[in-house]
Motif scaffolding. Structure first.
Motif, mmCIF file in Angstrom:
data_model
loop_
_atom_site.group_PDB
_atom_site.id
_atom_site.type_symbol
_atom_site.label_atom_id
_atom_site.label_comp_id
_atom_site.label_asym_id
_atom_site.label_seq_id
_atom_site.Cartn_x
_atom_site.Cartn_y
_atom_site.Cartn_z
ATOM 1 N N GLY B 255 99.908 163.311 -12.475
ATOM 2 C CA GLY B 255 99.181 164.039 -13.505
ATOM 3 C C GLY B 255 99.462 163.403 -14.839
ATOM 4 O O GLY B 255 100.131 162.369 -14.925
ATOM 5 N N PHE B 256 98.984 164.059 -15.853
ATOM 6 C CA PHE B 256 99.131 163.501 -17.190
ATOM 7 C C PHE B 256 100.602 163.364 -17.570
ATOM 8 O O PHE B 256 101.052 162.336 -18.035
ATOM 9 N N LEU B 257 101.370 164.451 -17.299
ATOM 10 C CA LEU B 257 102.764 164.482 -17.698
ATOM 11 C C LEU B 257 103.551 163.358 -17.010
ATOM 12 O O LEU B 257 104.333 162.639 -17.641
ATOM 13 N N THR B 258 103.314 163.204 -15.706
ATOM 14 C CA THR B 258 104.059 162.184 -14.966
ATOM 15 C C THR B 258 103.752 160.796 -15.491
ATOM 16 O O THR B 258 104.661 159.978 -15.684
ATOM 17 N N SER B 259 102.467 160.515 -15.718
ATOM 18 C CA SER B 259 102.130 159.165 -16.175
ATOM 19 C C SER B 259 102.672 158.937 -17.576
ATOM 20 O O SER B 259 103.097 157.833 -17.922
ATOM 21 N N LEU B 260 102.732 160.034 -18.370
ATOM 22 C CA LEU B 260 103.319 159.930 -19.702
ATOM 23 C C LEU B 260 104.807 159.569 -19.579
ATOM 24 O O LEU B 260 105.310 158.676 -20.248
ATOM 25 N N LEU B 261 105.492 160.286 -18.673
ATOM 26 C CA LEU B 261 106.921 160.028 -18.469
ATOM 27 C C LEU B 261 107.154 158.596 -18.003
ATOM 28 O O LEU B 261 108.060 157.908 -18.458
ATOM 29 N N ARG B 262 106.304 158.169 -17.052
ATOM 30 C CA ARG B 262 106.450 156.819 -16.541
ATOM 31 C C ARG B 262 106.267 155.767 -17.625
ATOM 32 O O ARG B 262 107.044 154.828 -17.730
ATOM 33 N N SER B 263 105.231 155.954 -18.438
ATOM 34 C CA SER B 263 105.010 154.923 -19.460
ATOM 35 C C SER B 263 106.096 154.995 -20.525
ATOM 36 O O SER B 263 106.496 153.980 -21.086
ATOM 37 N N ALA B 264 106.622 156.216 -20.770
ATOM 38 C CA ALA B 264 107.739 156.334 -21.705
ATOM 39 C C ALA B 264 108.922 155.536 -21.181
ATOM 40 O O ALA B 264 109.607 154.822 -21.922
ATOM 41 N N ASN B 265 109.141 155.655 -19.890
ATOM 42 C CA ASN B 265 110.248 154.935 -19.256
ATOM 43 C C ASN B 265 110.082 153.422 -19.397
ATOM 44 O O ASN B 265 111.017 152.707 -19.727
ATOM 45 N N SER B 266 108.829 152.971 -19.143
ATOM 46 C CA SER B 266 108.584 151.522 -19.260
ATOM 47 C C SER B 266 108.777 151.053 -20.692
ATOM 48 O O SER B 266 109.323 149.976 -20.930
ATOM 49 N N THR B 267 108.337 151.888 -21.647
ATOM 50 C CA THR B 267 108.492 151.512 -23.055
ATOM 51 C C THR B 267 109.965 151.397 -23.404
ATOM 52 O O THR B 267 110.395 150.465 -24.081
ATOM 53 N N LEU B 268 110.736 152.355 -22.901
ATOM 54 C CA LEU B 268 112.162 152.368 -23.169
ATOM 55 C C LEU B 268 112.823 151.084 -22.688
ATOM 56 O O LEU B 268 113.738 150.558 -23.329
ATOM 57 N N ALA B 269 112.321 150.559 -21.569
ATOM 58 C CA ALA B 269 112.906 149.338 -21.020
ATOM 59 C C ALA B 269 112.679 148.157 -21.949
ATOM 60 O O ALA B 269 113.424 147.187 -21.917
ATOM 61 N N GLY B 270 111.645 148.255 -22.800
ATOM 62 C CA GLY B 270 111.346 147.135 -23.676
ATOM 63 C C GLY B 270 111.911 147.271 -25.079
ATOM 64 O O GLY B 270 111.715 146.403 -25.905
ATOM 65 N N VAL B 271 112.618 148.367 -25.343
ATOM 66 C CA VAL B 271 113.162 148.562 -26.693
ATOM 67 C C VAL B 271 114.329 147.597 -26.929
ATOM 68 O O VAL B 271 115.191 147.453 -26.080
ATOM 69 N N PRO B 272 114.339 146.919 -28.082
ATOM 70 C CA PRO B 272 115.425 145.966 -28.359
ATOM 71 C C PRO B 272 116.777 146.675 -28.360
ATOM 72 O O PRO B 272 116.885 147.829 -28.773
ATOM 73 N N SER B 273 117.801 145.937 -27.925
ATOM 74 C CA SER B 273 119.087 146.595 -27.713
ATOM 75 C C SER B 273 119.735 147.073 -29.004
ATOM 76 O O SER B 273 120.471 148.045 -29.005
ATOM 77 N N ILE B 274 119.439 146.398 -30.126
ATOM 78 C CA ILE B 274 120.062 146.819 -31.379
ATOM 79 C C ILE B 274 119.590 148.220 -31.766
ATOM 80 O O ILE B 274 120.321 148.999 -32.375
ATOM 81 N N VAL B 275 118.341 148.544 -31.366
ATOM 82 C CA VAL B 275 117.827 149.878 -31.652
ATOM 83 C C VAL B 275 118.648 150.926 -30.902
ATOM 84 O O VAL B 275 119.011 151.977 -31.446
ATOM 85 N N PHE B 276 118.982 150.600 -29.656
ATOM 86 C CA PHE B 276 119.859 151.503 -28.911
ATOM 87 C C PHE B 276 121.205 151.638 -29.612
ATOM 88 O O PHE B 276 121.788 152.719 -29.666
ATOM 89 N N GLY B 277 121.696 150.516 -30.143
ATOM 90 C CA GLY B 277 122.984 150.541 -30.824
ATOM 91 C C GLY B 277 122.967 151.486 -32.011
ATOM 92 O O GLY B 277 123.846 152.328 -32.167
#
Lengths: 273, 448
Positions: B255-277
């Motif tokens: 559904g919408f929510l799941t695909s939103l969560l999934r794409s959020a997850n994929s986006t998170l994987a691409g966030v530069p590590s310094i941002v996490f820091g």
């Protein structure tokens, strides 16, 4: 299957227990801040831990971060190569802190060039012109025909703040072609490898791979910095939130002790006491 | 297309394939050989008597009797050298002031070079820093220092219109006609007696703490910190990641929510590590206050956030790859959904889940940016497991960066930096190897 997993878990647990055997007391003094003061802070820390048995941790993330950590209450001592800015002081006061600076040593901001560069001396004005972009070739200041590569520090650096305040002017923009390096060591390294480069580092970082040049005719050395003749000098600070007490006070008093004075000198800084 | 052309293209493509594989191998070699070669140099090297003296004094290790003999022999040669210095000083005292001032800076340079080679001179005040208490501990460095003693690098500034060129002049020429002239050939010829180089296997590089900002000693606190951080991150991220993957694959409806969560997850994987820091600093330390200042705990949590997306994705893939028939059979036999997931699906997916976990573990061990603000310090005490909640730690990745850029004597201690790089790579490889073996064994068991 489960047994396998259990075995792996057990192995992990044993590893962790083996490591915990080396447990010591928690870190009692936390220091964060300037890379310029870093060598001093590290040596003091090692000495303090050795003689007093008190764990001390030192991070070198720049004067600005040191001040931020102090304001956020995540460090006991902020090492800084500049004074606290009004907005930092205001932020500290709004949290009920009254930062107290302690001078631990004096430092000259040595202007350095590659040893191949025949230029021996520049005036403050010439240096300012170089960093403003008005002078771009060494020939304009009595050197060979070579492009000048000014090297500066990142905005977070106290060394950079001091340099801008003393030479270029606080509000003036440094020319865009200037290169930015993130630490004293990196600046020195860049200049030792690049013939046309000029930069500034703490006096303690100068070694034979680079050449100090005189500023307004005065070469930076312990004597000229202490008596104030060298125009680019500054105090190195340890800032505490409020009057220090107990262990932190003992640590801050270190530069006044005989061993402390020796360490300051051996690291190439200039003792205040 | 003609048959001939097709064959030709086919061959060309094969050649290209082989070529790129060979290229990759070569690149790997170019990267790994210097790392291993230089890194080994931190553990196996020709150590001088100064190294053994340092080990004995600072770590109480070594053969006291043998060291005494070596020191006695070295001191015999050194007293000659120091005697020459004394004689020259007496000679200098007798000179007229102009000549004395001429010699003084040159003589001070000679003294400095001797200190770098042999340690403090007899009349020196005892230094406070360990780095000045000893002469050169490594033979390769000692040879460079010897060169500095014998030759002076001079820059020719005669032509101000050109960048100067450097050349070397012998120092002994500057002292022609004085008693000091004998010192240079004496040190050169007796350098073996003065320093007594010997091949040394220094295991302490792995098991000792460092002394005087990494000048001497080893990198154990860094290795330990790296393991704490990586394993700590795993402790948080692995269970969470697997649970999230189970939810995505078994429970979530498309559904919408799941695909939103999934794409959020994929986006998170691409966030530069310094941002996490930075996020870790503001969220874990300044907002949640998991610890008073930087700590292993805060660092582990930050790293866990960083590797979570990778773990979720790989676990999801692994669970989806389990044949549907397994699940159907289990459900058909009357097992509940929960029971099926725990006893059938997860065990079958475990090898794949582990692979993702281990790749993430390696990444957590090697990342610098997330721990700069949350966990890493350049100097700190050797911490134990009990301290992870409150103490920051040294870590290989951060200290490699620190030694490469910020350290005041980076060029002096390159070997330590190389040693750290090798240690980090070895840790990551070891972790990967363990996982590969574990995975192979589990797969075999599942098939058998």
């Amino acid at each position: 299957m489960t047994r396998q997993f259990g075995r792996a878990l057990a192995a992990g647990a044993i590893l962790l227990i083996a490591m915990s055997g080396r447990a010591e007391a928690k870190s009692d003094i936390v220091i964060d801040g300037s890379t310029t003061v870093g060598p001093l802070a590290k040596s003091f820390a090692a000495w303090f831990t050795k003689t007093r048995g008190v764990p001390v941790t030192v991070s070198e993330s720049g004067s600005g971060n040191g001040a931020k950590s102090l304001i956020n209450g995540t460090c006991d001592i902020a090492t800084m190569s500049r004074s606290m800015k009004p907005e930092e002081l205001a932020a500290a006061r709004s949290k009920g802190l009254a930062p107290v600076p302690h001078v631990i040593a004096l430092d000259g901001l040595a202007m350095i060039v590659n040893p191949a560069n025949p230029v021996k001396s520049l005036t403050k004005r010439q240096i300012a012109d170089i960093y403003k972009g008005a002078v771009t070739n060494w020939r304009q200041v009595g050197g060979p025909d070579a492009r000048i590569l000014p090297v500066q520090r990142e905005s977070n650096s106290g060394t950079q703040e001091t340099f801008k305040e003393l030479v270029v002017g606080k509000k003036v923009h440094v020319v865009a072609s200037a290169e930015t390096q993130a630490s004293n060591g990196a600046v020195k390294n860049r200049i030792s490898l690049t013939k046309g480069a000029i930069g500034f580092v703490g006096l303690g970082f100068v070694d034979p791979s680079v050449k100090k040049i005189a500023v307004d005719g005065v070469v930076a050395d312990p004597v000229s910095v202490r008596d104030g003749r060298y125009p680019l000098s500054r105090p190195l600070l340890m800032v505490t939130a409020g009057e220090p007490s107990g262990l932190v006070r003992d640590f801050i008093e270190l530069p006044k002790t005989l061993e402390g004075m020796k360490m300051v000198k051996e690291l190439g800084f200039i003792g205040k006491y | 297309m003609q048959l001939g052309t097709r064959k030709l293209l086919d061959r060309a493509f094969t050649a290209l394939g082989f070529g790129s594989i060979a290229m990759m191998g070569l690149m790997l070699l170019v990267v790994l050989v210097p790392i291993v070669g230089n890194g080994i140099g931190a553990i196996v090297f020709r150590g001088t008597v100064e190294h053994r003296r340092m080990l004995y004094n600072e770590f109480h290790r070594g053969d006291a009797g043998r060291l005494k003999l070596e020191l006695a022999e070295s001191d015999a040669a050194r007293s000659e050298v120091y005697g020459m210095l004394d004689r020259f000083e007496a000679e200098m005292a007798g000179m007229d002031a102009v000549r004395r001032e001429e010699y003084r800076p040159k003589y001070e340079q000679v003294q400095g070079a001797l200190r770098a080679l042999l340690g403090p001179l007899p009349h020196d005040e005892a230094p406070a820093l360990a780095r000045l208490k000893y002469g050169q501990t490594r033979w390769d460095k000692a040879e460079e220092r010897l060169h500095d003693l014998l030759f002076e690098k001079v820059w020719d500034y005669s032509n101000p219109d050109e960048m100067a060129k450097s050349y070397e002049v012998s120092r002994s020429a500057a002292f022609k006609g004085t008693s000091l002239v004998k010192l240079f050939p004496y040190v050169e010829n007796n350098i073996d007696r003065l320093l007594q180089p010997r091949w040394t296997l220094y295991w302490g590089f792995i098991t000792d703490s460092s002394i005087d900002a990494h000048f001497f000693g080893g990198v154990w606190p860094e290795i330990q910190g790296t393991l704490f951080l990586a394993l700590g991150a795993m402790l948080f991220a692995f269970p969470l990641g697997v649970i999230a993957a189970v939810y995505f694959t078994e429970y979530a409806r498309d559904g919408f929510l799941t695909s939103l969560l999934r794409s959020a997850n994929s986006t998170l994987a691409g966030v530069p590590s310094i941002v996490f820091g930075l996020f870790g600093l503001t969220f874990f330390i300044n907002t949640l206050k998991v610890s008073e200042s930087k700590s292993v705990l805060a660092g582990s949590l930050t790293l866990a956030l960083m590797i979570l997306p990778t773990i979720i994705r790989s676990a999801e893939e692994a669970i989806l790859a389990v044949p549907k028939t397994y699940k159907e059979a289990s459900l058909g036999l009357g097992a509940t959904k929960w029971h099926t997931i725990i006893t059938v699906i997860l065990p079958a997916a475990l090898p794949g889940i582990l692979t993702g976990g281990v790749i993430s573990l390696g990444r957590a061990a090697g990342e610098t940016a997330p721990i700069i603000f949350t966990a890493a310090v350049s100097v700190g005490s050797d911490i134990g497991l009990a301290d992870v909640f409150s103490s920051p730690t040294q870590a290989l990745s951060w200290n490699i960066y620190n030694l490469a850029s910020e350290h005041e004597a980076a060029a002096e201690i390159r070997h330590v930096q190389y040693g750290m790089v090798l240690a980090l790579i070895s840790i990551v490889m070891l972790l990967n190897m363990t996982a590969i073996i574990l995975r192979a064994r589990i797969s075999k068991k599942l098939k058998g």
